[in-house]
Motif scaffolding. Structure first.
Motif, short mmCIF file in Angstrom:
data_model
loop_
_atom_site.label_atom_id
_atom_site.label_comp_id
_atom_site.label_asym_id
_atom_site.label_seq_id
_atom_site.Cartn_x
_atom_site.Cartn_y
_atom_site.Cartn_z
N GLY A 278 47.62 45.11 47.82
CA GLY A 278 48.08 46.58 47.00
C GLY A 278 48.43 46.30 45.55
N ASN A 279 49.49 45.56 45.45
CA ASN A 279 49.87 45.31 44.02
C ASN A 279 48.77 44.77 43.19
N GLY A 280 47.97 43.53 43.82
CA GLY A 280 46.99 43.11 43.34
C GLY A 280 45.70 44.08 42.75
N GLY A 281 45.59 44.97 43.81
CA GLY A 281 44.46 46.07 43.18
C GLY A 281 44.92 46.91 42.16
N ARG A 282 46.03 47.30 42.25
CA ARG A 282 46.48 48.04 41.11
C ARG A 282 46.45 47.21 39.85
N CYS A 283 46.65 45.96 39.85
CA CYS A 283 46.58 45.18 38.60
C CYS A 283 45.21 45.11 38.32
N LEU A 284 44.36 44.68 39.20
CA LEU A 284 42.97 44.61 38.79
C LEU A 284 42.31 45.89 38.00
N VAL A 285 42.87 47.09 38.42
CA VAL A 285 42.56 48.24 38.05
C VAL A 285 42.77 48.36 36.44
N ALA A 286 44.21 47.86 36.25
CA ALA A 286 44.49 47.79 34.85
C ALA A 286 43.57 46.74 34.15
N PHE A 287 43.32 45.46 34.72
CA PHE A 287 42.58 44.65 34.06
C PHE A 287 41.02 45.18 33.87
N ALA A 288 40.48 45.78 34.75
CA ALA A 288 39.15 46.55 34.34
C ALA A 288 39.19 47.52 33.31
N LYS A 289 40.65 48.06 33.27
CA LYS A 289 40.43 48.99 31.87
C LYS A 289 40.40 48.00 30.83
N GLN A 290 41.25 47.02 30.62
CA GLN A 290 41.16 46.08 29.60
C GLN A 290 40.00 45.48 29.16
N LEU A 291 39.01 45.25 30.27
CA LEU A 291 37.69 44.81 29.96
C LEU A 291 36.77 45.79 29.60
N ASP A 292 37.17 46.97 29.39
CA ASP A 292 36.27 48.20 29.38
C ASP A 292 35.32 48.32 30.46
N VAL A 293 35.62 48.00 31.50
CA VAL A 293 34.89 48.16 32.71
C VAL A 293 34.87 49.65 33.27
N ILE A 294 36.44 50.24 32.97
CA ILE A 294 36.57 51.51 33.64
C ILE A 294 37.37 52.18 32.32
N SER A 295 37.54 53.44 32.45
CA SER A 295 38.58 54.09 31.58
C SER A 295 39.83 54.63 32.22
N GLU A 296 39.55 55.65 33.23
CA GLU A 296 40.79 56.46 33.78
C GLU A 296 40.55 56.26 35.27
N LYS A 297 39.41 55.92 35.67
CA LYS A 297 39.10 56.24 37.35
C LYS A 297 38.51 55.03 37.59
N ALA A 298 38.65 54.57 39.03
CA ALA A 298 37.93 53.37 39.18
C ALA A 298 37.43 53.53 40.70
N LYS A 299 36.39 52.92 41.01
CA LYS A 299 35.88 53.06 42.26
C LYS A 299 35.64 51.38 42.66
N PHE A 300 36.16 50.78 43.63
CA PHE A 300 35.96 49.63 44.00
C PHE A 300 35.77 49.07 45.36
N GLU A 301 35.35 48.00 45.68
CA GLU A 301 35.18 47.18 46.94
C GLU A 301 36.27 46.19 46.91
N ALA A 302 37.23 46.19 48.20
CA ALA A 302 38.10 44.98 48.41
C ALA A 302 37.53 44.35 49.86
N VAL A 303 38.33 43.64 50.20
CA VAL A 303 38.12 43.01 51.49
C VAL A 303 38.19 44.08 52.91
N ASP A 304 38.98 45.12 52.44
CA ASP A 304 39.35 45.93 53.59
C ASP A 304 38.38 47.44 53.26
N GLY A 305 37.53 47.41 52.46
CA GLY A 305 36.69 48.54 52.18
C GLY A 305 36.87 48.97 50.64
N TYR A 306 36.43 50.21 50.70
CA TYR A 306 36.25 51.12 49.48
C TYR A 306 37.62 51.73 48.93
#
Length: 260
Positions: free
Chosen positions: A75-103
């Motif tokens: 869970g914390n890794g997922g939250r950090c990955l959202v912040a990382f995606a924002k830093q990379l300009d992959v997302i801005s304020e919202k994210a949809k992603f797939e992890a090992v347990d689904g969407y």
């Protein structure tokens, strides 16, 4: 080769982040992953996370424990990955992603507070001395006294490796109730094989278990972990916990390169 990495932490749960959209990382090299996570000979982290392309969503999350093995949801890794995606300009304020347990769906604000939607939980084993549930990862939840001085590593390992959970094992959370809607938690994480300063799926499991066992009637619950504070909110109907959100800070620490 030189590998560019980014370090993030979420309430003290720390991760090596790698942009793997070009498929440059040797994903099957468990020895390398363990070395990168090693706090003496590598970068140092509780886990390593790859951000990858996804055909439908903003990105895919691939998570490895510090022992080098791909693991269940973090869970914390997922939250950090959202912040990382924002830093990379992959997302801005919202994210949809797939992890090992689904969407998963998440939002991130200007202060890098990430609200991450977790899986719906409809199966909770309630026993006299503990509860067990899966919030993307399996979690044993038990109330204890003297949490501050409790030997989390020793007692957690006993439960993690006990016959109760077999070869796969379980994460183990020890809990103390602070107020009607706030709980202190210390967690032993399998794969790390030690106590971590925070565990997101663990915080989520504790919040749901405390509601299920009538320790609280709140549906937004504060969780005090060793590395800070998280919040967990949910809806509940007929024992089914849906719209579960794990909420807390995701902090960039540093970036660098390392020869691999």
């Amino acid at each position: 080769m030189k590998l560019t990495f980014y370090k993030y932490q979420g309430t003290g749960n720390d991760f090596v982040m790698i942009d793997n959209r070009q498929n440059i990382f040797p994903k099957n090299n468990t020895k390398l992953i363990a070395q990168l996570c090693d706090r003496k000979f590598g970068i140092g982290a509780d886990g390593l996370i790859l951000l990858e392309n996804h055909p439908q969503y903003d990105f895919k999350m691939v998570y490895y424990n510090s022992d080098g093995n791909e693991s269940s949801m973090c869970g914390n890794g997922g939250r950090c990955l959202v912040a990382f995606a924002k830093q990379l300009d992959v997302i801005s304020e919202k994210a949809k992603f797939e992890a090992v347990d689904g969407y998963h769906f998440a939002t991130i604000d200007s202060k890098n507070i990430v609200s991450l939607q977790m899986i719906t939980v409809d199966k909770i084993q309630v026993n006299p001395e503990y509860s067990f549930l899966n919030t993307g990862s399996p979690h044993h939840v038990a109330l204890v006294e003297n949490l501050k001085t409790f030997d989390v590593k020793t007692e957690g390992a006993k439960i993690r490796y006990s016959d109760l959970y077999g070869k796969a094992g379980s994460n183990v959370n020890f809990v103390n109730q602070l107020t009607t809607d706030k709980f202190a938690v210390r967690t032993y994480e399998r794969g790390v094989e030690d106590e971590t300063l925070s565990c997101g799926t663990g915080a989520t499991a504790v919040a749901i278990a405390m509601h299920k066992t009538n320790k609280t009637a709140a549906k937004t619950i504060q969780i005090q972990v060793e590395g800070g504070e998280l919040a967990v909110s949910f809806d509940e109907e007929n024992g089914v916990y849906s719209n579960v959100f794990l909420i807390g800070p995701a902090t960039f620490v540093f970036e660098g390169t390392i020869d691999v």
